[in-house]
Design an enzyme around this catalytic site. Structure first.
Site, PDB file in Angstrom:
ATOM      1  N   GLN A 231      12.858  64.625 124.050  1.00  0.00           N
ATOM      2  CA  GLN A 231      13.270  63.776 125.164  1.00  0.00           C
ATOM      3  C   GLN A 231      14.651  63.153 124.980  1.00  0.00           C
ATOM      4  O   GLN A 231      15.274  62.769 125.960  1.00  0.00           O
ATOM      5  CB  GLN A 231      12.222  62.678 125.385  1.00  0.00           C
ATOM      6  CG  GLN A 231      10.864  63.263 125.760  1.00  0.00           C
ATOM      7  CD  GLN A 231       9.807  62.201 125.991  1.00  0.00           C
ATOM      8  OE1 GLN A 231       9.092  61.838 125.071  1.00  0.00           O
ATOM      9  NE2 GLN A 231       9.706  61.694 127.199  1.00  0.00           N
TER      10      GLN A 231
ATOM     11  N   HIS B 151       5.260  65.997 118.816  1.00  0.00           N
ATOM     12  CA  HIS B 151       5.296  65.375 120.143  1.00  0.00           C
ATOM     13  C   HIS B 151       5.587  66.468 121.180  1.00  0.00           C
ATOM     14  O   HIS B 151       6.627  66.473 121.834  1.00  0.00           O
ATOM     15  CB  HIS B 151       6.340  64.254 120.176  1.00  0.00           C
ATOM     16  CG  HIS B 151       6.130  63.230 121.261  1.00  0.00           C
ATOM     17  ND1 HIS B 151       6.043  61.876 121.017  1.00  0.00           N
ATOM     18  CD2 HIS B 151       5.975  63.338 122.608  1.00  0.00           C
ATOM     19  CE1 HIS B 151       5.869  61.218 122.157  1.00  0.00           C
ATOM     20  NE2 HIS B 151       5.823  62.095 123.137  1.00  0.00           N
TER      21      HIS B 151
ATOM     22  N   GLU C 212      -0.815  61.961 121.726  1.00  0.00           N
ATOM     23  CA  GLU C 212      -1.642  62.045 122.939  1.00  0.00           C
ATOM     24  C   GLU C 212      -2.297  63.408 123.171  1.00  0.00           C
ATOM     25  O   GLU C 212      -1.913  64.144 124.090  1.00  0.00           O
ATOM     26  CB  GLU C 212      -0.799  61.673 124.165  1.00  0.00           C
ATOM     27  CG  GLU C 212      -0.247  60.271 124.112  1.00  0.00           C
ATOM     28  CD  GLU C 212       0.398  59.829 125.431  1.00  0.00           C
ATOM     29  OE1 GLU C 212       0.588  60.672 126.318  1.00  0.00           O
ATOM     30  OE2 GLU C 212       0.713  58.646 125.548  1.00  0.00           O
TER      31      GLU C 212
HETATM   32  C1  BGC Z   1       4.427  60.167 126.189  1.00  0.00           C
HETATM   33  C2  BGC Z   1       5.925  60.057 126.331  1.00  0.00           C
HETATM   34  C3  BGC Z   1       6.265  59.836 127.791  1.00  0.00           C
HETATM   35  C4  BGC Z   1       5.643  58.533 128.225  1.00  0.00           C
HETATM   36  C5  BGC Z   1       5.939  58.150 129.662  1.00  0.00           C
HETATM   37  C6  BGC Z   1       3.638  59.190 127.028  1.00  0.00           C
HETATM   38  O1  BGC Z   1       2.578  59.841 127.611  1.00  0.00           O
HETATM   39  O2  BGC Z   1       4.042  60.153 124.853  1.00  0.00           O
HETATM   40  O3  BGC Z   1       6.507  61.193 125.792  1.00  0.00           O
HETATM   41  O4  BGC Z   1       7.616  59.876 128.031  1.00  0.00           O
HETATM   42  O5  BGC Z   1       4.251  58.589 128.096  1.00  0.00           O
HETATM   43  O6  BGC Z   1       5.382  59.076 130.531  1.00  0.00           O
END
Ligand code: BGC
Length: 404
Positions: free
Chosen positions: A19, A126, A171
């Site tokens: 990101q 990630h 996640e």
């Molecule tokens: C993720 C991030 C994402 C953020 C906002 C999380 O689910 O780990 O990578 O940018 O939420 O959506």
């Protein structure tokens, strides 16, 4: 009343390699520029609305080259912890072959953080995967857990002197459902059986990696970053209660239950309050972020309280909002932290808070337009400008307390 956080509380923000770094060569970067993806965006009118560049991670924030400056800014903003992720495709661009230069790069990144006295939280995975792994079936492959454990072992060996906190996987539910149920992320499949297979693979991958890490660095702490939401039954209606219990069981606790003997802490990513009234997301009268997510900072109290049953330290590894104009961010941080403090007072063992995100970044399939950063990025000039909310957060950090 001035309410103090525990001594040595960790304060900071989080990012993820794909990101922010720029210059990626992984399954995501290839997907972003694939003909099929671009055609699909065009059909949905997204390119007209945001422009094609919005959807291609490209140089992103150029954090790969500007990490020193970014961490210096984090330090100036009072942070004593930072969550980063390491990009698998850089470390292992070919199966079993590790890239020395990239290993050195992340060593520098970690050393920079240590020199600044910023505690690193390192996410091993990630979401994007190397191209060779994609070609061998990616997360669906029977061998995925072994591939993952091998990569994690390499990182543990290389960085055991620099890293205390490891987050194996970010996640697992979001990754599995977006990629294999809703089919909106690569490899864009919609298949419940594959989703279950992937989900179980992630459990096994975590456990194997955990064992490797602990063998190499017994003093380190390892866990995952788990996305838990507050599911609230709107009333005592049995249907709402059953739905709440099912959501809690499958979405909040299942993964954590599977790995409960393989984690030293719980990393909590928290964004959602989901009020249930004969259906999900029946939230009422709540402020909304730029991204359309309802802002409900009191929800974190409930989520943290529900995690007490695991008897593990909790670090909030993500929490934040898309707010380009910085309209709600300061309010959101303050209100969230009040609720974190209340949860701590009620015996939740919370030891740190990492805001999402340190800087604006590439928000996966939505691209660059949602702005989650404490620090604003001008994508043309790459200039970094901290938002006023970052200074409000800094004051809280400096006093290690919040007024309730
Ligand atoms: C993720 C991030 C994402 C953020 C906002 C999380 O689910 O780990 O990578 O940018 O939420 O959506």
């Amino acid at each position: 009343m001035k309410s103090e956080f525990p001594k040595n509380f960790l304060w900071g923000a989080a990012t993820a390699s794909h990101q922010v770094e720029g210059g990626q060569k992984n399954n995501w970067s290839q997907w972003e520029t694939s003909e099929e993806r671009i055609k699909n965006l065009e059909l949905r009118g997204e390119i007209k609305k945001h422009g094609l560049d919005n959807f291609i991670s490209g140089r992103a924030c150029d954090h790969y080259h500007q990490y020193k400056e970014d961490f210096r800014l984090a330090k100036e903003l009072g942070h004593n912890a930072t969550r980063i992720s390491i990009e698998w495709s850089r470390i292992e661009p070919e199966e079993g072959k590790f890239n020395k230069k990239e290993i050195e790069h992340y060593r520098d990144v970690l050393k920079t953080l240590r020199q600044l006295k910023i505690e690193p939280f390192v996410t091993i995975y990630h979401w994007p995967i190397p191209l060779w792994l994609r070609d061998r079936g990616g997360l669906e492959s029977k061998r995925f857990p072994e591939y993952f454990a091998q990569y994690a072992e390499k990182l543990a060996k290389e960085y055991k002197d620099l890293v205390k906190f490891w987050i194996t996987i970010n996640e697992p539910e979001v990754l599995t459902s977006s990629s294999y149920l809703q089919g909106v992320w690569p490899p864009q499949k919609k298949n419940i059986f594959l989703a279950i297979k992937v989900y179980k693979n992630l459990v096994r991958a975590h456990k194997l990696a955990y064992d490797k890490i602990k063998k190499i660095a017994p003093g380190s702490q390892a866990g995952i970053a788990k996305n838990n939401a507050y599911y609230q039954a709107a009333n005592r209606n049995p249907i709402n209660i059953i739905l709440k219990r099912a959501a809690d069981h499958y979405l909040n606790f299942w993964f954590l239950d599977q790995i409960k003997n393989h984690q030293d802490f719980i990393g909590l990513n928290h964004y959602f309050h989901n009020r249930i009234n004969w259906g999900f997301n029946k939230n009422q009268g709540i402020k909304i972020s730029d991204y359309g997510w309802s802002l409900s900072p009191q929800a974190i109290y409930h989520v943290l309280s529900d995690l007490k049953k695991y008897h593990k330290p909790i670090y909030i590894t993500e929490n934040g909002l898309a707010d380009a104009k910085d309209k709600y961010r300061a309010w959101f941080i303050e209100e969230t932290l009040k609720n974190v403090w209340l949860a701590i007072k009620d015996d939740a063992d919370v030891r740190g808070y990492l805001h999402w995100s340190l800087m604006d970044n590439f928000e996966w399939s939505a691209g660059f337009w949602p702005r989650f950063g404490l620090i604003e990025i001008d994508y043309k000039t790459l200039k970094r400008t901290p938002h006023p909310s970052a200074l409000v957060y800094k004051k809280i950090i400096e006093s290690n307390s919040i007024y309730i």
